[in-house]
Design a protein around this motif. Structure first.
Motif, PDB file in Angstrom:
ATOM      1  N   PHE A 250       0.841  -1.197   0.000  1.00 21.69           N
ATOM      2  CA  PHE A 250       0.000   0.000   0.000  1.00 21.69           C
ATOM      3  C   PHE A 250       0.880   1.252   0.000  1.00 21.69           C
ATOM      4  O   PHE A 250       1.838   1.361   0.761  1.00 21.69           O
ATOM      5  N   ASP A 251       0.527   2.216  -0.834  1.00 21.17           N
ATOM      6  CA  ASP A 251       1.257   3.481  -0.922  1.00 21.17           C
ATOM      7  C   ASP A 251       0.262   4.623  -0.785  1.00 21.17           C
ATOM      8  O   ASP A 251      -0.520   4.891  -1.700  1.00 21.17           O
ATOM      9  N   ILE A 252       0.287   5.301   0.350  1.00 22.82           N
ATOM     10  CA  ILE A 252      -0.676   6.379   0.597  1.00 22.82           C
ATOM     11  C   ILE A 252      -0.477   7.522  -0.396  1.00 22.82           C
ATOM     12  O   ILE A 252      -1.417   8.247  -0.719  1.00 22.82           O
ATOM     13  N   ALA A 253       0.724   7.664  -0.941  1.00 23.73           N
ATOM     14  CA  ALA A 253       0.997   8.760  -1.872  1.00 23.73           C
ATOM     15  C   ALA A 253       0.212   8.633  -3.170  1.00 23.73           C
ATOM     16  O   ALA A 253      -0.018   9.625  -3.867  1.00 23.73           O
ATOM     17  N   THR A 254      -0.213   7.412  -3.513  1.00 25.46           N
ATOM     18  CA  THR A 254      -0.958   7.205  -4.762  1.00 25.46           C
ATOM     19  C   THR A 254      -2.406   6.765  -4.507  1.00 25.46           C
ATOM     20  O   THR A 254      -3.143   6.510  -5.457  1.00 25.46           O
ATOM     21  N   ALA A 255      -2.806   6.649  -3.228  1.00 27.70           N
ATOM     22  CA  ALA A 255      -4.171   6.217  -2.900  1.00 27.70           C
ATOM     23  C   ALA A 255      -5.182   7.241  -3.398  1.00 27.70           C
ATOM     24  O   ALA A 255      -4.970   8.451  -3.264  1.00 27.70           O
ATOM     25  N   ARG A 256      -6.303   6.761  -3.956  1.00 25.93           N
ATOM     26  CA  ARG A 256      -7.312   7.652  -4.524  1.00 25.93           C
ATOM     27  C   ARG A 256      -8.659   7.508  -3.811  1.00 25.93           C
ATOM     28  O   ARG A 256      -9.712   7.715  -4.407  1.00 25.93           O
TER      29      ARG A 256
ATOM     30  N   ARG B 251      -3.543  19.732   5.456  1.00 24.32           N
ATOM     31  CA  ARG B 251      -2.094  19.878   5.272  1.00 24.32           C
ATOM     32  C   ARG B 251      -1.424  18.509   5.139  1.00 24.32           C
ATOM     33  O   ARG B 251      -0.518  18.327   4.318  1.00 24.32           O
ATOM     34  N   SER B 252      -1.877  17.529   5.932  1.00 24.85           N
ATOM     35  CA  SER B 252      -1.319  16.182   5.839  1.00 24.85           C
ATOM     36  C   SER B 252      -1.630  15.545   4.497  1.00 24.85           C
ATOM     37  O   SER B 252      -0.786  14.868   3.904  1.00 24.85           O
ATOM     38  N   ILE B 253      -2.872  15.750   4.012  1.00 23.34           N
ATOM     39  CA  ILE B 253      -3.250  15.189   2.709  1.00 23.34           C
ATOM     40  C   ILE B 253      -2.408  15.814   1.597  1.00 23.34           C
ATOM     41  O   ILE B 253      -1.890  15.127   0.720  1.00 23.34           O
ATOM     42  N   GLU B 254      -2.267  17.132   1.642  1.00 30.01           N
ATOM     43  CA  GLU B 254      -1.480  17.802   0.599  1.00 30.01           C
ATOM     44  C   GLU B 254      -0.028  17.317   0.596  1.00 30.01           C
ATOM     45  O   GLU B 254       0.599  17.198  -0.456  1.00 30.01           O
ATOM     46  N   ARG B 255       0.480  17.021   1.786  1.00 30.36           N
ATOM     47  CA  ARG B 255       1.882  16.628   1.905  1.00 30.36           C
ATOM     48  C   ARG B 255       2.111  15.144   1.620  1.00 30.36           C
ATOM     49  O   ARG B 255       3.097  14.767   0.978  1.00 30.36           O
ATOM     50  N   GLU B 256       1.190  14.280   2.071  1.00 29.52           N
ATOM     51  CA  GLU B 256       1.433  12.841   2.023  1.00 29.52           C
ATOM     52  C   GLU B 256       0.512  12.059   1.099  1.00 29.52           C
ATOM     53  O   GLU B 256       0.886  10.998   0.603  1.00 29.52           O
ATOM     54  N   ALA B 257      -0.718  12.548   0.910  1.00 31.08           N
ATOM     55  CA  ALA B 257      -1.716  11.763   0.167  1.00 31.08           C
ATOM     56  C   ALA B 257      -2.494  12.665  -0.781  1.00 31.08           C
ATOM     57  O   ALA B 257      -3.704  12.853  -0.618  1.00 31.08           O
TER      58      ALA B 257
ATOM     59  N   HIS C 130      -3.993  10.065  11.497  1.00 29.19           N
ATOM     60  CA  HIS C 130      -3.718  11.488  11.386  1.00 29.19           C
ATOM     61  C   HIS C 130      -4.703  12.319  12.202  1.00 29.19           C
ATOM     62  O   HIS C 130      -4.324  13.339  12.777  1.00 29.19           O
ATOM     63  N   LEU C 131      -5.944  11.901  12.276  1.00 29.59           N
ATOM     64  CA  LEU C 131      -6.886  12.596  13.150  1.00 29.59           C
ATOM     65  C   LEU C 131      -6.461  12.451  14.604  1.00 29.59           C
ATOM     66  O   LEU C 131      -6.501  13.404  15.380  1.00 29.59           O
ATOM     67  N   SER C 132      -6.042  11.258  14.963  1.00 32.17           N
ATOM     68  CA  SER C 132      -5.606  11.018  16.333  1.00 32.17           C
ATOM     69  C   SER C 132      -4.351  11.820  16.656  1.00 32.17           C
ATOM     70  O   SER C 132      -4.239  12.426  17.720  1.00 32.17           O
ATOM     71  N   GLY C 133      -3.405  11.867  15.720  1.00 34.46           N
ATOM     72  CA  GLY C 133      -2.183  12.618  15.947  1.00 34.46           C
ATOM     73  C   GLY C 133      -2.418  14.109  16.000  1.00 34.46           C
ATOM     74  O   GLY C 133      -1.805  14.824  16.800  1.00 34.46           O
ATOM     75  N   THR C 134      -3.319  14.601  15.160  1.00 35.62           N
ATOM     76  CA  THR C 134      -3.633  16.027  15.144  1.00 35.62           C
ATOM     77  C   THR C 134      -4.148  16.490  16.490  1.00 35.62           C
ATOM     78  O   THR C 134      -3.845  17.579  16.955  1.00 35.62           O
ATOM     79  N   THR C 135      -4.920  15.645  17.152  1.00 36.90           N
ATOM     80  CA  THR C 135      -5.551  16.012  18.409  1.00 36.90           C
ATOM     81  C   THR C 135      -4.536  16.390  19.465  1.00 36.90           C
ATOM     82  O   THR C 135      -4.772  17.295  20.273  1.00 36.90           O
TER      83      THR C 135
END
Length: 326
Positions: A90-96, A117-123, A304-309
């Motif tokens: 699995f590669d989050i960078a190419t996940a659609r 910001r996480s989506i723009e950077r990683e996914a 990412h939601l958990s980490g953002t918190t």
């Protein structure tokens, strides 16, 4: 029944029906016809000597034997799935993937900027679609597949999932993201702003209530009733942003979770006061369906939601509110 002669494919059907709580959705999940799913359940019932699942107007209801059996079946199938289909490719960078999320307006205002910001950077190929949260009971939306994730204050739901009746067989999963507390909010020049907020002064004021359903009765009213008191709710609204704007330009006071005050965008016009009575903490939880638990993209979203918190926006939001506190 002999385990050696049991068709283990029947357990996959059983697991799908227990997960979806609906024969049609289970059939779609398994790429089978509904009659084929019904036939598989009949064969499993015959083998186990139990009805297992009883049809209702809203889907199916498990029997006690099904409730007892499902956790072991779910665990065994998950272990097999992990062994047979590892996630290393699995590669989050190419996940659609497209995710539908339900949050209140203030919760979304605080959570989404960091997530974007996480989506723009990683996914960069992920898509988020927000769905209005109009209830403290998002489980039907998750069961129907209307949403992939709900974030908010769901005290009744979480209490049931954490150990209440039927918790062991619920397909809904949860994780606590944040715990805060309620404060009283008013405009900075409110008549009550300079003095200590007492129970009498609190109850004598006119109040605004944030209510998703429009029902003019909430947790604060239940707490006051236990003290033999009540308050006058002049206005109910269904958005925290609207609540902040109305309170900032009137003599109404309201009660908000402290961490959501920053989402009003007008903390400079508001002050907070500690309530003159004890209230339970506000627990912000993330709810999702078992069907998505092992999805790599869904796991990325949850992490990412958990980490953002635990990072900046809650700290900044709380600090901004505390600067205006009296």
């Amino acid at each position: 029944m002999s385990f050696l002669t049991l068709d283990l494919n029947l357990l996959r059907v059983f697991d799908a029906v227990m997960t979806e709580q609906n024969l049609t959705r289970a059939a779609s999940r398994l790429a089978m016809t509904q009659p084929a799913v019904s036939n598989a359940l009949r064969r499993l019932r015959d083998a186990l000597g139990d009805e297992l699942l009883i049809r209702t107007a809203h889907g199916v209801k498990p029997t006690l034997r099904a409730e007892t059996l499902w956790p072991s079946v779910r665990r065994a199938l998950s272990e097999l799935e992990e062994a047979i289909t590892p996630e290393q490719n699995f590669d989050i960078a190419t996940a659609r993937n497209t995710f539908r999320m339900a949050m209140a307006d203030a919760t979304a205002a605080l959570w989404l900027p960091a997530l974007v910001r996480s989506i723009e950077r990683e996914a960069p190929s992920l898509t988020i679609r927000m769905v209005p949260l109009t209830t403290r009971e998002p489980r039907p939306m998750l069961l129907r597949g209307d949403i992939d994730l709900a974030v908010g204050f769901f005290p009744g739901v979480v209490a049931q999932l954490a150990g209440g009746q039927g918790a062991s067989v619920s397909p809904i999963r949860h994780e606590q993201l944040y715990s805060g507390h309620y404060v009283c909010v008013m405009r900075k020049n409110h008549p009550l702003a300079k003095d200590e907020l007492t129970l009498d002064s609190y109850c004598s004021a006119n109040h605004l209530l944030v209510s998703f359903s429009g029902r003019a009765h909430g947790l604060i009213d239940e707490t006051l009733a236990q003290l033999g008191r009540e308050r006058r709710i002049l206005l109910t609204v269904n958005q925290f942003f609207t609540a902040g704007r109305v309170v900032a330009t009137s003599d109404l006071i309201t009660v908000l979770p402290r961490h959501l005050i920053a989402s009003t965008g007008i903390t400079g016009a508001l002050i907070t006061k500690e309530l003159p009575f004890a209230t339970p903490n506000v627990h912000v939880d993330m709810l999702w369906h078992e069907r998505d638990t092992r999805s790599p993209a869904h796991k990325w979203l949850r992490s990412h939601l958990s980490g953002t918190t635990s990072e900046s926006f809650v700290k900044l939001g709380t600090a901004a509110a505390e600067k205006r506190a009296v």
